[in-house]
Design a protein around this motif. Structure first.
Motif, mmCIF file in Angstrom:
data_model
loop_
_atom_site.group_PDB
_atom_site.id
_atom_site.type_symbol
_atom_site.label_atom_id
_atom_site.label_comp_id
_atom_site.label_asym_id
_atom_site.label_seq_id
_atom_site.Cartn_x
_atom_site.Cartn_y
_atom_site.Cartn_z
ATOM 1 N N TYR A 125 48.538 -27.532 0.684
ATOM 2 C CA TYR A 125 47.499 -26.720 1.313
ATOM 3 C C TYR A 125 46.198 -27.073 0.618
ATOM 4 C CZ TYR A 125 51.226 -24.142 3.461
ATOM 5 O OH TYR A 125 52.335 -23.803 4.196
ATOM 6 N N THR A 178 46.208 -28.390 6.146
ATOM 7 C CA THR A 178 47.500 -28.865 5.641
ATOM 8 C C THR A 178 47.499 -30.388 5.541
ATOM 9 O OG1 THR A 178 48.334 -28.837 7.901
ATOM 10 C CG2 THR A 178 48.794 -26.913 6.548
ATOM 11 N N GLU A 196 44.395 -29.952 10.138
ATOM 12 C CA GLU A 196 45.349 -30.817 9.446
ATOM 13 C C GLU A 196 44.639 -32.096 9.052
ATOM 14 O OE1 GLU A 196 49.010 -29.301 12.260
ATOM 15 O OE2 GLU A 196 48.732 -31.443 11.960
#
Lengths: 247, 253
Positions: free
Chosen positions: A90, A101, A138
């Motif tokens: 994270y 992420t 992400e």
């Protein structure tokens, strides 16, 4: 390459006169940041800035400066690891935002046994893969198609400095000297200082080097150019002063 | 009677906030900071929109019910101009700190408990809009606001734009109106006794102050036009403030 001569100030909600909108029969019109399309045919600015149009690429956007980064796919950013989960790290792109992420195996030639172990607080230079308003962003440190890292990955040592988003964009320009009017880095390198740089679009610049004083001097140069709004002359004077202090 | 001076604004006064503004007009000085879009608390999360949180802090003390009332009014009107649908589950935090309020020469303020007057609302609203523009939060339109009081004078009633504290005290009714840059009515709050006809007149006066068209190149007629001397030209002020900010941001181009 060249843009139009008129660069009007636009405020949110201002009407844009149709003669400013570039039109081309072959390419579709591309809207950059700061504009939104209101169906059927209205293009409305949403921030206060300068409206820039590029007739060659048939695109238009609003040039403005702010400090809050909003992730978009394809951006190169500097992220800080917060903690490690079962299959992902994270990471934090900017303060007070949901963490992005980073999969454990998203590094060059990484397998479960030979992956890089990153501790909380470590920095990575990564690319944003997924960013939409409904999901947490992400990021990845390897290109999905080629499997190569292309300079992405952990940034060891050095220091990170915060700059405004517009200054980060100027540093990332292909011709940062001519079009972005940022010369500090070339000037400091020309004086013989040894350092390396990674610029993240989220307003972070990582400076690495063996000598701590050099790293701090480069960081100060970047900060003062950004906050002081220095032009090319001011940057030359700043570099001269900093180098004198180092010797 | 206090002399109303032209409005003044400075943007980016708080370097650590995403956006900030300091605005002063008619004796009121307010500093605003905007942070966002940032992560919202679980209880404030909305699945499809950003939550706009407005906090009003008076010049002295912590603030009570009156400040919460101003906050709820500001929140509902600012939510309409910010593009909240672009940032689901996020928070846009706006903090307004009142720094200065005009003095009422007729009252000993040391005896009277300090509580925010209704007439501070346009200053709060304008500072919030300037801070949002400084932060680059996407908005549907900009907005301007003004206060109008209906004051009994020499037997008749007169409407006063930007009323002083004395005007507010003796007024029959005080009204705050805000208009977007598309000339739509965004906020209309009133206090006191008034008739519908009086409200219509107040509406026309406020619209004239807030929605004056920006002067064109042939601006000489605007300068000499005596009908438009009701109050400062707020839209022109907003535009010129933003012009200065954008010019200094893009000095390198």
């Amino acid at each position: 390459m060249t843009t139009t001569t008129s660069r009007p100030l636009v405020l949110p909600g201002d009407p844009i006169s149709p003669d400013l909108i570039p039109s081309s029969s072959s390419k579709p019109l591309r809207l950059g940041p700061g504009l939104r399309h209101v169906p059927p045919s209205d293009i409305v600015p949403v921030v206060a800035g300068q409206l820039i149009t590029n007739h060659q690429k048939n695109s238009m956007w609003v040039e403005y400066n702010n400090n809050r980064y909003l992730p978009t796919p394809g951006d190169l950013i500097i992220a800080q690891i917060l903690r490690s989960g079962p299959d992902l790290y994270y990471t934090l792109l900017s303060p007070h935002t949901p963490p992005a992420t980073l999969p454990h195996l998203s590094f060059e030639s990484a397998t479960k046994k030979t992956r890089p172990q990153l501790a909380p607080g470590a920095l990575v230079y990564a690319r944003v893969v997924l960013a939409n308003k409904h999901m947490d962003p992400e990021i990845e440190c390897v290109s999905q198609s080629t499997g190569k890292s292309d300079g992405l990955g952990e940034l060891k040592g050095g220091m990170v400095f915060e700059v405004s988003l517009q200054f980060a964009r100027r540093l990332l320009m292909a011709k940062s000297r001519e079009e972005g009017k940022v010369e500090v880095l070339e000037l400091l390198g020309g004086e013989g200082l040894a350092f390396e740089i990674a610029v993240g679009r989220n307003g972070r610049v990582w400076v690495g080097g063996e000598d701590v004083r050099v790293v701090v001097a480069v960081g100060r140069a970047l900060r003062e150019t950004d906050e002081g709004g220095l032009g090319v002359e001011g940057q030359r004077r700043l570099v001269r002063g900093l180098v004198r202090g180092l010797k | 009677m206090t002399v109303t001076t032209a409005p003044e604004a400075a943007l980016g006064v708080l370097p650590r906030a995403d956006g900030s503004a300091k605005y002063s007009h008619a004796g009121y000085t307010v500093t605003a900071s905007v942070n966002g879009p940032i992560e919202a608390q679980r209880r404030d999360e909305h699945p499809y929109e950003a939550h706009v949180d407005v906090i009003v802090r008076p010049a002295a003390g912590v603030g009570g019910t009156r400040e919460r009332h101003l906050e709820s009014i500001l929140q509902s009107s600012l939510t309409q101009i910010i593009l909240v649908k672009n940032f689901p589950r996020s928070l846009i935090q706006i903090v307004l700190q009142v720094e200065d309020t005009p003095e009422n020469d007729y009252v000993n303020t040391k005896l009277v408990q300090a509580s925010l007057s209704f007439a501070i609302m346009p200053a709060l609203f304008q500072t919030a809009v300037l801070a949002l523009l400084s932060a680059g939060v996407p908005m549907r339109a900009t907005a301007t606001a003004t206060a109008v009081a209906i004051v009994p004078q020499d037997g008749t009633k007169k409407s006063v734009v930007d009323p002083s504290p004395r005007d507010v005290e003796i007024a029959q009714s005080v009204h705050v109106l805000a208009f977007t840059s598309h000339d739509e009515l965004l906020l209309a709050e009133s206090e006191g006794d008034f008739t519908v006809k009086e409200w219509d007149d107040v509406y026309e006066t406020a619209k004239d102050v807030c929605c004056r068209p920006v002067p064109t190149k042939e601006g000489m007629e605007m300068v000499l036009d005596d009908e438009h001397t009701n109050g400062p030209d707020l839209r022109h002020f907003l535009r010129s403030t933003m012009e200065n900010k954008v010019a200094s941001d893009l000095h390198w181009k």
